[in-house]
Structure formats: C-alpha cells, structure tokens
Design a protein around this motif. Structure first.
Motif, mmCIF file in Angstrom:
data_model
loop_
_atom_site.group_PDB
_atom_site.id
_atom_site.type_symbol
_atom_site.label_atom_id
_atom_site.label_comp_id
_atom_site.label_asym_id
_atom_site.label_seq_id
_atom_site.Cartn_x
_atom_site.Cartn_y
_atom_site.Cartn_z
ATOM 1 N N LYS A 38 -18.055 28.870 -47.398
ATOM 2 C CA LYS A 38 -18.746 27.989 -46.449
ATOM 3 C C LYS A 38 -19.938 27.298 -47.100
ATOM 4 O O LYS A 38 -20.256 26.150 -46.756
ATOM 5 C CB LYS A 38 -19.198 28.803 -45.230
ATOM 6 N N LEU B 185 -18.497 24.551 -49.100
ATOM 7 C CA LEU B 185 -17.997 23.512 -48.197
ATOM 8 C C LEU B 185 -19.143 22.641 -47.680
ATOM 9 O O LEU B 185 -19.012 21.418 -47.570
ATOM 10 C CB LEU B 185 -17.248 24.160 -47.031
ATOM 11 N N ARG C 166 -9.588 25.259 -44.280
ATOM 12 C CA ARG C 166 -10.857 25.226 -44.997
ATOM 13 C C ARG C 166 -11.612 26.522 -44.754
ATOM 14 O O ARG C 166 -11.155 27.381 -43.985
ATOM 15 C CB ARG C 166 -11.707 24.028 -44.551
#
Length: 328
Positions: A246, A249, A159
């Motif tokens: 990020k 995410l 990720r």
C-alpha cells in the motif's frame, strides 16, 4: 479508447478468491500460449486462439474461464510476440524475448462473462468461477460514461488496496483546446523537474524520498516475519506484505497525479511544446542517480504531454537531448 476505473466493493472473501483464481487461470493460458510459440515458432494469432479451445478441453479449471477471456489472454501472449518481432526488424538494442508471467494481476473479459446492472452501480461475473456480484464505487464522470457509452472490454485488476474494474470504451477522446500562441521548450532535470527557455523552473516533490523512511521501516518488519523454508508463510507475514504494498501504491499514485496535472497545465497554456527525448533506460544504469531518475518519472510525464497534445490538437514534439541544457 477511453478507460474508466471503479473499485469492486461489498464482496465476500470467497468472491475475491474466485477473482484470484480467474487471474491465475488467465496467466496460465498466456504462459501456455508463449510456450506453444517457443516450441512452434512461426504460428499465427489464429493458432493461439485455437490453442485456447484445446486447453479448455484438457484442463477443467481453464474451461471455467470465459471463452472470450481465454482469447484475451492469448492476445496478451501475441502482443509480446509481435513486439519481439518488431524489435528484431528494427535491429536496435535488446530484443526483449517473450517471457513467462509469474505475478499476473489482471484478467480481461470482452463482451461476455460479466453483466452490468441497469443502474450501473453493480457488476456480476457470470463465468465458471462464479465470483458473483460486486458493488461499483466510482466518480460521477465514470457513472455517466457507463450509462451512455458502449463497453468493449472489462478488465479486473488486483492491487494492494483491493480489486478494481476497468471499463474500456472504443471512443476517441477529443476536446476543443484554448489556443494562446505560446511556445515552450522544456529541459528535464533532477535539480529542477522542468525548466523552460525563460528560466521558469518547476521543482519535483520527490515522493519516494519523502516516503523512504516509512518504506524501510515496513520492509524491516516484513523481513523479520519471514521464515526461511516455511511454506506457506504466516498470516502476519502476508498482512505486513500488504501494508508494504500500500505504501508503494500510494507513491505510484502520487507520481501519476503529479505527472497528469503538470502535463495538463503545460499543454493547456501553450500551443507548441518541445521536450527532450531522453533515453531513460540507459540513464538509470548510473547507480548513483538511478533512484532519483526513477522518482522523477520523466517518461510518465512525457507520455501525458503526448496524450493531452492529441486531445487538444496541439503540437507536442520530442527532440534530441543533445545541447538542450545549454540552449533550451
């Protein structure tokens, strides 16, 4: 099946690069299996398993990947193929012909290719890529499951903020529910996220809208660092790309957390839950509302409603959305 997740920490740059190579190899085998099926339609799952052995003999880097992980990649290809066949039999909507993966982010191991320490605080990957040992960072619930339950599969996921290990346990989760005798009908919308038959409304926080300013700023900075025709791009470009990832995410996790909490509360408070079975794939074709519909994440919310309904043995029913706004 229960899935628990833990972050892989305290690894060197070379170790994380080894995980990247394993992920790329799993993607390669999956795409090769799809290509083989396209050229020889009618092949079975067993033939794709046999193809993994041939690929390991032909390509040295494919042999480095654990044999069970190669089979898991072939299973992913077969899942796309079998799903395509089932949609063809139903004869409704788009068929979804199997496609090649370009940006795969995970590799799946079965019972071999990895080893968990006795205290369940570190994991070692033992296949040909020699990624080595990583520390496991997780909550107490995950640690308890690692100690007492048998692990069927381990999935490594990349990720924007690092690498994670997902541990899959072949256990059906069942809990004793508290029955209240309440029945609720939910009308999903944009002005109000949900509204029941008693006009009790829940307003969605709009996570994407709130982060849109940050997203646009990060995207502009990424565009400025992009050099057309340059291969590879600069280090600053990739740093900014990770910053942008990020932010996305974080929004994704906020949506998931909201959906879980709302679904858990609704199912816990009622014995029967009825909601609209919306055709979201068709609704997002409206370009004026597509962003708001995607931000609301109705599908994720309804999936968690079904999940908690099965856990607590409560009735969760999806009904046709026709006239539900007029008569909830």
């Amino acid at each position: 099946m229960i899935v628990r997740e833990a972050k892989l920490k305290n690894g060197t740059k070379e170790q994380y690069l080894a995980l990247d190579e394993a992920i790329r190899t799993a993607q390669f085998i999956r795409n090769k299996a799809v290509r083989f099926w396209m050229d020889n339609q009618g092949v079975s799952k067993a033939v794709l398993y046999a193809l993994c052995k041939d690929l390991a003999k032909e390509f040295p880097f494919a042999k480095k990947l654990n044999s069970a992980a190669r089979q898991a990649s072939a299973e992913r290809a077969w899942a796309a193929i079998s799903s395509f066949y089932s949609r063809c039999k139903k004869g409704a909507g788009k068929k979804g012909y199997p496609k090649f993966k370009k940006y795969c982010r995970s590799v799946e191991y079965k019972v071999s290719g990895w080893k968990l320490s006795d205290d369940c605080k570190s994991i070692t990957f033992t296949d040909g890529f020699e990624a080595g040992t990583f520390s496991i960072f997780c909550n107490n619930e995950t640690q308890e499951d690692l100690h007492r339950l048998k692990i069927n599969r381990v999935r490594v996921v990349r990720r924007a903020d690092g690498y994670y290990a997902q541990f899959c346990f072949d256990v059906d989760r069942k809990e004793k529910g508290e029955y209240t005798g309440n029945v609720v009908g939910l009308d999903l919308g944009l002005k109000f996220f949900t509204k029941d038959q008693n006009d009790n409304a829940v307003i969605y926080p709009q996570f994407l809208r709130k982060s849109e300013k940050r997203l646009k700023k990060a995207q502009r900075r990424l565009s400025k660092k992009f050099v057309k025709g340059a291969k590879p791009q600069s280090k600053n470009y990739h740093k900014q790309r990770k910053r942008l990832g990020k932010i996305h995410l974080k929004i994704q996790r906020q949506r998931k957390d909201w959906a879980i909490k709302q679904a858990r509360y609704v199912v816990h408070s009622n014995d029967v839950v009825v909601y609209e079975d919306l055709k979201i794939a068709n609704m997002v074709k409206n370009h004026c509302l597509a962003k708001s519909i995607s931000d609301a994440s109705w599908y994720q919310f309804t999936q968690w409603l079904d999940y908690y309904g099965k856990i607590w043995d409560k009735a969760v029913v999806a009904v046709s959305p026709n006239y539900t706004s007029q008569d909830c």
